[in-house]
Design a protein around this motif. Structure first.
Motif, PDB file in Angstrom:
ATOM      1  N   GLN A   1       0.734  -1.140  -0.043  1.00  0.00           N
ATOM      2  CA  GLN A   1      -0.043   0.024  -0.043  1.00  0.00           C
ATOM      3  C   GLN A   1       1.009   1.167  -0.111  1.00  0.00           C
ATOM      4  OE1 GLN A   1      -2.206  -0.927   3.531  1.00  0.00           O
ATOM      5  NE2 GLN A   1      -4.063  -1.452   2.387  1.00  0.00           N
ATOM      6  N   VAL A   2       1.973   1.322   0.834  1.00  0.00           N
ATOM      7  CA  VAL A   2       2.812   2.420   0.761  1.00  0.00           C
ATOM      8  C   VAL A   2       3.394   2.669  -0.781  1.00  0.00           C
ATOM      9  CG1 VAL A   2       4.897   3.398   1.585  1.00  0.00           C
ATOM     10  CG2 VAL A   2       3.372   2.189   3.163  1.00  0.00           C
ATOM     11  N   TRP A   3       3.731   1.634  -1.100  1.00  0.00           N
ATOM     12  CA  TRP A   3       4.547   1.630  -2.599  1.00  0.00           C
ATOM     13  C   TRP A   3       3.302   2.275  -3.618  1.00  0.00           C
ATOM     14  CZ3 TRP A   3       8.227   2.308  -5.647  1.00  0.00           C
ATOM     15  CH2 TRP A   3       8.297   2.104  -6.734  1.00  0.00           C
ATOM     16  N   GLN A   4       2.306   1.550  -3.697  1.00  0.00           N
ATOM     17  CA  GLN A   4       1.164   2.004  -4.607  1.00  0.00           C
ATOM     18  C   GLN A   4       0.906   3.516  -4.194  1.00  0.00           C
ATOM     19  OE1 GLN A   4      -2.204  -0.409  -3.521  1.00  0.00           O
ATOM     20  NE2 GLN A   4      -1.657  -1.936  -4.963  1.00  0.00           N
ATOM     21  N   ALA A   5       1.056   4.333  -3.062  1.00  0.00           N
ATOM     22  CA  ALA A   5       0.903   5.491  -2.898  1.00  0.00           C
ATOM     23  C   ALA A   5       2.202   6.294  -2.977  1.00  0.00           C
ATOM     24  CB  ALA A   5       0.417   5.796  -1.182  1.00  0.00           C
ATOM     25  N   VAL A   6       3.211   5.870  -3.025  1.00  0.00           N
ATOM     26  CA  VAL A   6       4.508   6.628  -2.938  1.00  0.00           C
ATOM     27  C   VAL A   6       5.031   6.593  -4.631  1.00  0.00           C
ATOM     28  CG1 VAL A   6       6.220   5.124  -2.619  1.00  0.00           C
ATOM     29  CG2 VAL A   6       6.339   7.185  -1.870  1.00  0.00           C
ATOM     30  N   ARG A   7       4.639   5.658  -5.471  1.00  0.00           N
ATOM     31  CA  ARG A   7       5.418   5.514  -6.625  1.00  0.00           C
ATOM     32  C   ARG A   7       5.100   6.620  -7.758  1.00  0.00           C
ATOM     33  NH1 ARG A   7       1.897   0.603  -9.061  1.00  0.00           N
ATOM     34  NH2 ARG A   7      -0.360   1.398  -9.182  1.00  0.00           N
ATOM     35  N   VAL A   8       4.142   7.197  -7.597  1.00  0.00           N
ATOM     36  CA  VAL A   8       3.859   8.399  -8.601  1.00  0.00           C
ATOM     37  C   VAL A   8       4.524   9.584  -8.201  1.00  0.00           C
ATOM     38  CG1 VAL A   8       2.227   9.938  -9.779  1.00  0.00           C
ATOM     39  CG2 VAL A   8       1.607   7.399  -9.611  1.00  0.00           C
ATOM     40  N   PRO A   9       4.477  10.046  -6.845  1.00  0.00           N
ATOM     41  CA  PRO A   9       5.365  11.145  -6.254  1.00  0.00           C
ATOM     42  C   PRO A   9       6.794  10.985  -6.531  1.00  0.00           C
ATOM     43  CG  PRO A   9       3.525  10.914  -4.920  1.00  0.00           C
ATOM     44  CD  PRO A   9       3.598   9.586  -5.707  1.00  0.00           C
ATOM     45  N   LEU A  10       7.029   9.613  -6.272  1.00  0.00           N
ATOM     46  CA  LEU A  10       8.619   9.241  -6.409  1.00  0.00           C
ATOM     47  C   LEU A  10       9.201   9.571  -7.678  1.00  0.00           C
ATOM     48  CD1 LEU A  10      10.829   7.941  -5.139  1.00  0.00           C
ATOM     49  CD2 LEU A  10      10.360   5.941  -6.025  1.00  0.00           C
ATOM     50  N   GLY A  11       8.366   9.455  -8.889  1.00  0.00           N
ATOM     51  CA  GLY A  11       8.765   9.563 -10.275  1.00  0.00           C
ATOM     52  C   GLY A  11       9.133  11.219 -10.122  1.00  0.00           C
ATOM     53  N   PHE A  12       8.325  11.954  -9.574  1.00  0.00           N
ATOM     54  CA  PHE A  12       8.593  13.371  -9.613  1.00  0.00           C
ATOM     55  C   PHE A  12       9.613  13.876  -8.991  1.00  0.00           C
ATOM     56  CE2 PHE A  12       3.759  13.152 -10.637  1.00  0.00           C
ATOM     57  CZ  PHE A  12       3.913  14.187 -11.538  1.00  0.00           C
ATOM     58  N   VAL A  13       9.888  13.094  -7.616  1.00  0.00           N
ATOM     59  CA  VAL A  13      11.061  13.377  -7.026  1.00  0.00           C
ATOM     60  C   VAL A  13      12.605  13.345  -7.820  1.00  0.00           C
ATOM     61  CG1 VAL A  13      12.466  12.828  -5.038  1.00  0.00           C
ATOM     62  CG2 VAL A  13      10.150  13.113  -4.820  1.00  0.00           C
ATOM     63  N   LEU A  14      12.441  12.051  -8.292  1.00  0.00           N
ATOM     64  CA  LEU A  14      13.480  11.524  -9.225  1.00  0.00           C
ATOM     65  C   LEU A  14      13.866  12.382 -10.343  1.00  0.00           C
ATOM     66  CD1 LEU A  14      13.265   7.655  -9.036  1.00  0.00           C
ATOM     67  CD2 LEU A  14      14.746   9.208  -7.701  1.00  0.00           C
ATOM     68  N   THR A  15      12.759  12.665 -11.089  1.00  0.00           N
ATOM     69  CA  THR A  15      12.769  13.613 -12.252  1.00  0.00           C
ATOM     70  C   THR A  15      13.410  14.931 -11.788  1.00  0.00           C
ATOM     71  OG1 THR A  15      10.852  12.594 -13.381  1.00  0.00           O
ATOM     72  CG2 THR A  15      11.447  14.688 -14.209  1.00  0.00           C
ATOM     73  N   GLY A  16      13.001  15.713 -10.859  1.00  0.00           N
ATOM     74  CA  GLY A  16      13.515  16.800 -10.130  1.00  0.00           C
ATOM     75  C   GLY A  16      14.783  16.671  -9.898  1.00  0.00           C
ATOM     76  N   SER A  17      15.601  15.586  -9.693  1.00  0.00           N
ATOM     77  CA  SER A  17      16.801  15.504  -9.122  1.00  0.00           C
ATOM     78  C   SER A  17      17.648  15.359 -10.224  1.00  0.00           C
ATOM     79  CB  SER A  17      17.090  14.428  -8.035  1.00  0.00           C
ATOM     80  OG  SER A  17      16.181  14.582  -6.903  1.00  0.00           O
ATOM     81  N   VAL A  18      17.347  15.017 -11.482  1.00  0.00           N
ATOM     82  CA  VAL A  18      18.253  14.711 -12.605  1.00  0.00           C
ATOM     83  C   VAL A  18      18.699  15.865 -13.053  1.00  0.00           C
ATOM     84  CG1 VAL A  18      18.305  13.955 -14.999  1.00  0.00           C
ATOM     85  CG2 VAL A  18      16.813  12.373 -13.210  1.00  0.00           C
ATOM     86  N   PRO A  19      18.155  17.056 -13.081  1.00  0.00           N
ATOM     87  CA  PRO A  19      18.849  18.261 -13.729  1.00  0.00           C
ATOM     88  C   PRO A  19      20.140  18.738 -12.850  1.00  0.00           C
ATOM     89  CG  PRO A  19      16.595  18.655 -13.820  1.00  0.00           C
ATOM     90  CD  PRO A  19      16.446  17.300 -12.966  1.00  0.00           C
ATOM     91  N   LEU A  20      20.196  18.318 -11.490  1.00  0.00           N
ATOM     92  CA  LEU A  20      21.275  18.663 -10.936  1.00  0.00           C
ATOM     93  C   LEU A  20      22.373  17.847 -11.213  1.00  0.00           C
ATOM     94  CD1 LEU A  20      19.484  19.005  -7.153  1.00  0.00           C
ATOM     95  CD2 LEU A  20      20.251  20.790  -8.964  1.00  0.00           C
ATOM     96  N   LEU A  21      22.385  16.891 -12.080  1.00  0.00           N
ATOM     97  CA  LEU A  21      23.451  15.854 -12.642  1.00  0.00           C
ATOM     98  C   LEU A  21      24.089  16.405 -13.775  1.00  0.00           C
ATOM     99  CD1 LEU A  21      21.961  12.579 -11.453  1.00  0.00           C
ATOM    100  CD2 LEU A  21      23.448  13.867 -10.092  1.00  0.00           C
ATOM    101  N   VAL A  22      23.584  17.425 -14.303  1.00  0.00           N
ATOM    102  CA  VAL A  22      24.046  17.875 -15.638  1.00  0.00           C
ATOM    103  C   VAL A  22      24.433  19.343 -15.803  1.00  0.00           C
ATOM    104  CG1 VAL A  22      22.899  16.069 -17.183  1.00  0.00           C
ATOM    105  CG2 VAL A  22      21.866  18.178 -16.626  1.00  0.00           C
ATOM    106  N   ALA A  23      25.400  19.791 -16.640  1.00  0.00           N
ATOM    107  CA  ALA A  23      25.605  21.179 -16.618  1.00  0.00           C
ATOM    108  C   ALA A  23      25.277  21.581 -18.180  1.00  0.00           C
ATOM    109  CB  ALA A  23      27.151  21.305 -16.515  1.00  0.00           C
ATOM    110  N   VAL A  24      24.857  22.850 -18.254  1.00  0.00           N
ATOM    111  CA  VAL A  24      24.179  23.413 -19.556  1.00  0.00           C
ATOM    112  C   VAL A  24      24.857  24.497 -19.883  1.00  0.00           C
ATOM    113  CG1 VAL A  24      22.156  23.761 -20.979  1.00  0.00           C
ATOM    114  CG2 VAL A  24      22.039  22.269 -19.160  1.00  0.00           C
ATOM    115  N   GLY A  25      25.449  24.809 -21.117  1.00  0.00           N
ATOM    116  CA  GLY A  25      25.748  25.885 -21.408  1.00  0.00           C
ATOM    117  C   GLY A  25      27.459  26.046 -21.720  1.00  0.00           C
TER     118      GLY A  25
END
Length: 248
Positions: free
Chosen positions: A62-86
């Motif tokens: 039940q915890v996984w079912q509730a957390v899996r969608v927000p977890l995707g947003f968390v991981l997506t928001g963390s990815v830009p910090l791993l790259v440098a642009v410009g």
């Protein structure tokens, strides 16, 4: 009923006063946001997870079912910090961003688990009527409760329209699928306005005067639970600050 609501009505902490659970969950949330991410996020997130799986009686699935969608947003928001642009090249790997990405993901996950601790143990029907006692205007709580009710009605309407379209082979090809989805949106839009109009007329016929009186089930506040919550929060803050001093 949504899966999160089903969990909120079936857990072991359901009979507890919403104020107790709000103090615990929001206190942990404040600690997760205010304390340093290491080890503050780890302590608050782990504590919320242990309370969910242990005393609250929420299963890991039940915890996984509730957390899996927000977890995707968390991981997506963390990815830009791993790259440098410009720079040169224009898009490059940024090794120095790994600690910041880890801190962001850890703090966000801890805050998410703290919010789930309250959302999965407290139905909205228990907390909304009590908000007026702490100064929230009745109009806000009533609008929120009406929107909450309308969400289920709209989901039922969407399910009924989709089943009717599927029975008429509305999803046979891509072209019929696009046409069916457009028709589904239009039908739900019309039904929503019709239900809102009937709801307004029903309230007017019942002498609505600006507030809806709802009987709230009495739930006693446990002083032991409050004391344990305060002690737990104080322990987390103390351990985090001591760990930071040792690390420095």
């Amino acid at each position: 009923m949504l899966a999160l609501d089903a969990i909120a009505y079936s857990n072991r902490w359901r009979p507890r006063h919403p104020g107790e659970k709000a103090l615990l969950a929001l206190g942990l949330l404040g600690a997760a946001v205010a304390l340093p991410p290491w080890p503050g996020a780890l302590l608050t997130g782990s504590t919320a997870m242990v309370l969910l799986l242990g005393p609250a009686g929420v299963t890991l699935r039940q915890v996984w079912q509730a957390v899996r969608v927000p977890l995707g947003f968390v991981l997506t928001g963390s990815v830009p910090l791993l790259v440098a642009v410009g720079g040169s090249p224009w898009l490059a790997w940024e090794p120095s961003g790994i600690p910041r990405a880890a801190e962001l993901a850890g703090r966000a996950m801890a805050a998410l688990l703290c919010l789930l601790l309250f959302a999965t143990t407290t139905p909205l029907a228990d907390s909304l009527p009590r908000l007026t006692r702490i100064g929230v205007p009745p109009a806000i709580t009533e609008v929120a409760s009406l929107i909450y009710r309308m969400v289920f009605l709209l989901l039922d309407s969407a399910r009924a329209v989709r089943e009717a379209q599927a029975g008429r082979l509305g999803f046979r090809t891509w072209a019929t699928t696009y046409r069916a989805v457009a028709g589904q949106g239009g039908a739900i839009f019309v039904r929503a306005f019709d239900r809102a109009r009937r709801l307004e007329e029903g309230l007017a016929l019942r002498g609505y005067s600006g507030s809806l009186t709802v009987q709230v089930e009495y739930q006693a506040v446990s002083r032991r639970f409050i004391a344990a919550t305060v002690g737990l929060l104080a322990a987390i803050v103390t351990v985090t600050l001591m760990a930071r001093v040792v690390m420095v």
